[in-house]
Design an enzyme around this catalytic site. Structure first.
Site, PDB file in Angstrom:
ATOM      1  N   PRO A  51       0.819  -1.214   0.000  1.00  0.00           N
ATOM      2  CA  PRO A  51       0.000   0.000   0.000  1.00  0.00           C
ATOM      3  C   PRO A  51       0.853   1.264   0.000  1.00  0.00           C
ATOM      4  O   PRO A  51       1.682   1.463   0.885  1.00  0.00           O
ATOM      5  CB  PRO A  51      -0.799  -0.112   1.298  1.00  0.00           C
ATOM      6  CG  PRO A  51      -0.544  -1.489   1.831  1.00  0.00           C
ATOM      7  CD  PRO A  51       0.742  -1.933   1.255  1.00  0.00           C
ATOM      8  N   GLU A  52       0.679   2.078  -1.032  1.00  0.00           N
ATOM      9  CA  GLU A  52       1.288   3.397  -1.084  1.00  0.00           C
ATOM     10  C   GLU A  52       0.146   4.412  -1.118  1.00  0.00           C
ATOM     11  O   GLU A  52      -0.991   4.039  -0.836  1.00  0.00           O
ATOM     12  CB  GLU A  52       2.192   3.513  -2.326  1.00  0.00           C
ATOM     13  CG  GLU A  52       3.268   2.435  -2.366  1.00  0.00           C
ATOM     14  CD  GLU A  52       4.158   2.504  -3.609  1.00  0.00           C
ATOM     15  OE1 GLU A  52       4.285   3.598  -4.186  1.00  0.00           O
ATOM     16  OE2 GLU A  52       4.692   1.468  -4.003  1.00  0.00           O
TER      17      GLU A  52
END
Length: 294
Positions: A2-3
């Site tokens: 997750p960014e």
DNA sequence: AGCTCTTCCTGAAAGC
DNA sequence: TGCTTTCAGGAAGAGC
């Protein structure tokens, strides 16, 4: 992994269901990634959720302030970082529990908020306003909000390699390995270039590339490579649009040259050696890393 | 001061 | 086949 786009997608999903909900009870599995699990379990029940927002790659669940919680040191935020394999979902408590699910929050609408994290690189903390402020002070501007001039000032003055800076949340917050590589490809900049050797034109192009890439990824609800899903448990679709990440040996979509992979700042970096010309080889680097030819 | 490297964790995949 | 090794990476902290 997750960014910014994945966290933004999760936050938007949570914003649709969490505000106004009361947390009825807390159940915990492993707690080594939680800052103070006892405090969390004691203080969360009975609190109402006021809102959900994103800070860099952090998810911030704000708790409504009762009269007793009005002082600035009261823990009014549930700060959550998904690390690499974290997932937050809401749904019926009757749904099967995935392995490595370590936090269960029962909500007053009958649903349950769950936190699952295989590698436990994530972080959860019941935080006061002062802790959130400290995070804000420590980190750079949000990658989606920073303007071109500020980006050039912050990034273009540094001697580190551009890939390392894009990953450094103190320089700019929200970018991780996928979007760093995709943005550098789009801007035709080699990941090992020194930031202060980039031209003003290149810095402008990179700023544009970062924001265009992040916005396109948010539209497709993020990239699902291994573990990422949104708050309803559904994968994103932006991995189909990846041009270099995890594409070693495949043909560059712009020029057909084979995508290569090198280590920069301790991370795998994928790039096109033709579209993204290498920096002039410095003797120090050349001696240590022979694969820096091209 | 400013940069790079190491560390934490698990599971998939590669190597032998 | 079955074991061991390697790799993935966010961000804090160590080291240079």
């Amino acid at each position: 992994m997750p960014e910014l786009p994945e966290v933004e997608t999760v936050v938007r999903g949570l914003q649709a269901v969490l505000p106004g909900r009361e947390i009825l009870s807390v159940r915990l599995g492993k707690t080594d990634f939680i800052d103070n699990p006892v405090l969390l379990a004691e203080r969360l029940p009975g609190r109402h959720i006021a809102g959900v927002s994103r800070y860099g790659k952090y998810i911030s669940i704000e708790l409504a302030r009762g009269a007793a919680a009005a002082n600035p040191d009261a823990p009014n935020f549930l700060a959550i970082h998904l690390g690499m394999t974290g997932r937050i979902t809401t749904g019926s408590p009757a749904e099967p529990v995935r392995p490595h699910t370590h936090v269960f929050l029962a909500l007053d609408d009958g649903n349950e908020l769950r936190y699952t994290d295989i590698r436990r690189f994530g972080k959860i903390r019941l935080a006061a306003q002062s802790w959130m402020d400290a995070l804000r002070a420590r980190w750079g501007e949000d990658a989606l909000e920073i303007g071109a001039a500020e980006f050039a000032r912050q990034i273009g003055s540094r001697g580190a390699r551009i890939k390392a800076l894009l990953l450094d949340q103190k320089a700019i917050r929200g970018i991780g390995n996928i979007y760093a590589d995709e943005s550098l490809w789009r801007a035709r900049i080699h990941p090992a270039r020194r930031a202060d050797h980039l031209s003003a034109t290149q810095l402008r192009a990179l700023h544009r590339a970062i924001q265009a890439t992040l916005l396109a990824a948010i539209r497709l609800r993020g990239s699902s490579f291994s573990d990422y899903v949104d708050s309803e448990g559904k994968p994103g679709a932006f991995q189909r649009m990846h041009r270099v990440y995890q594409k070693e040996g495949m043909a560059c979509r712009r020029c057909g040259h084979a995508i290569r992979r090198i280590q920069v700042a301790g991370r795998s970096s994928f790039f096109c050696p033709r579209c993204q010309p290498a920096p002039r080889v410095r003797k120090k680097i050349h001696a240590r890393k022979k694969h820096f030819r091209n």
